[in-house]
Write an enzyme that holds these catalytic residues in place. Structure first.
Site, PDB file in Angstrom:
ATOM      1  N   GLU A 168       0.918  -1.310  -0.079  1.00  0.00           N
ATOM      2  CA  GLU A 168       0.155   0.031   0.032  1.00  0.00           C
ATOM      3  C   GLU A 168       1.042   1.198   0.103  1.00  0.00           C
ATOM      4  OE1 GLU A 168      -3.146   0.114  -0.443  1.00  0.00           O
ATOM      5  OE2 GLU A 168      -3.395  -2.047  -0.531  1.00  0.00           O
ATOM      6  N   HIS A 265      -5.054  -5.640 -11.097  1.00  0.00           N
ATOM      7  CA  HIS A 265      -4.547  -6.728 -10.424  1.00  0.00           C
ATOM      8  C   HIS A 265      -4.378  -7.955 -11.167  1.00  0.00           C
ATOM      9  CE1 HIS A 265      -6.508  -4.149  -7.382  1.00  0.00           C
ATOM     10  NE2 HIS A 265      -5.330  -4.370  -6.430  1.00  0.00           N
TER      11      HIS A 265
END
Ligand SMILES: [Zn+2]
Length: 342
Positions: A168, A265
């Site tokens: 992140e 993703h």
């Protein structure tokens, strides 16, 4: 500087869980709440309350100091400040796990890549634990790192795996460097760089190199019934999970599997595998130096072929300066060709 909100568990997994958990005999409420809350976070960025910081260390500007907040199971960030830089451990335990993860990520970037926090100017690192009720995700909202507790059936507390935080925070670094947009090929690269440095931080903490690492993302946040599954495999994209609750890992590992306009993703697996192949040959830190140099010279709408070219160019310059081995440019080209990017 706000960028897109990046969720750790991608929406295709959360949505699959919300649809299938009950059928698999699990309580689906937490997953459904997670799906709803994630949508709400996407829509309205929450205004952050500045909380008082009695008896805790005040962050020094520009030092990359950490501040950990306890959101006390509310779906609101910036709760109670519970630990500042150099403060002793605090309760509950996930406060310290978040503190340590932010620290490990900061140290990896500082020691291995010479970067000073997210903005390379010692930005203070904010982390929130106990966000929401059995919240099955973690996210970077452009200003802070937020961890849910998981529902203990599918996911555990998201502070358990350092790669959650490293993944992140890297989104923040990408936001401050290449600024890759979050769709199609640039989006897939944005995701891949987060997994790449997450894997490196994992290895930094475990003190292992490429050959001894499992190259899995998120395996430590899977709850007991999901033991052995992971969110992504960088070595073998598309094999991380396959079960009725999570579904089957759809990640691409080669350009022949590229999904046009697909979720970042999914296509990120192609670049992930190119990094894995490079790291196995060159070592993870030399490969990380090359990809980090490329990240700083990429731009918002760059394509995979630009990444391949810049990685080879940066490998050449770093090899010339004796920072990576002499064969690095050839290794990088071979790795990208093996995943069909040439
Ligand atoms: Zn991400």
């Amino acid at each position: 500087m706000a960028g897109p909100i990046c969720f750790y568990v991608p929406s295709h997994i959360i949505d699959h869980i919300a649809r299938n958990a009950r059928r698999a005999g699990l309580d689906a409420d937490a997953a459904q709440r997670t799906a709803v809350a994630s949508a709400a976070i996407r829509q309205q960025r929450q205004t952050l309350a500045t909380t008082s910081m009695d008896a805790l260390t005040t962050p020094r500007p520009g030092q990359g100091d950490r501040q950990i907040f306890d959101d006390q199971q509310r779906f609101e960030t910036g709760g109670k400040l519970v630990r500042g830089e150099d403060d002793g451990p605090a309760a509950p335990a996930n406060v310290n796990a978040a503190y340590d993860s932010l620290g490990a990520t900061r140290e990896f970037f500082r020691e291995v890549l010479g970067r000073d926090s997210i903005d390379n100017a010692g930005m203070t690192l904010l982390g929130d634990v106990n966000y929401g009720d059995k919240y099955d995700n973690a996210f970077w909202d452009g200003t802070r790192m937020v961890f849910g507790n998981g529902d203990e059936q599918i996911f555990q507390d998201f502070t358990r795996d350092v790669d959650v935080c490293a993944h992140e925070l890297t989104h923040g670094i990408t936001q401050h460097t290449a600024g890759l947009i979050y769709t199609d090929q640039p989006g897939a690269m944005n995701e891949a760089f987060s997994d790449i440095f997450a894997a490196c931080v994992d290895q930094f903490v475990q003190k292992v190199d490429a050959g001894e690492h499992n190259w899995l993302i998120g395996e430590e946040v899977m709850a007991a019934p999901m033991y052995g599954e992971a969110i992504r495999s960088m070595a073998h994209p598309g094999t991380a999970y396959d079960n009725p609750v999570l579904g089957k890992d759809p990640q691409a590992g080669h350009m022949s599997q590229y999904v046009p306009d697909g979720d970042p993703h999914i296509n990120s697996g192609i670049i992930n595998r190119a990094f894995y192949l490079s790291a196995i040959d060159l070592g993870s830190y030399p490969a990380a130096k090359i990809f980090y140099a490329a990240l700083q010279s990429l731009w918002p709408h760059a394509l995979f072929t630009d990444c391949a070219y810049l990685c080879a160019e940066q490998a050449r310059l770093l090899a010339r300066d004796g920072k990576v081995s002499r064969n690095a440019p050839q290794t990088i080209r071979a790795a990208f060709r093996e995943v069909g990017v040439a």
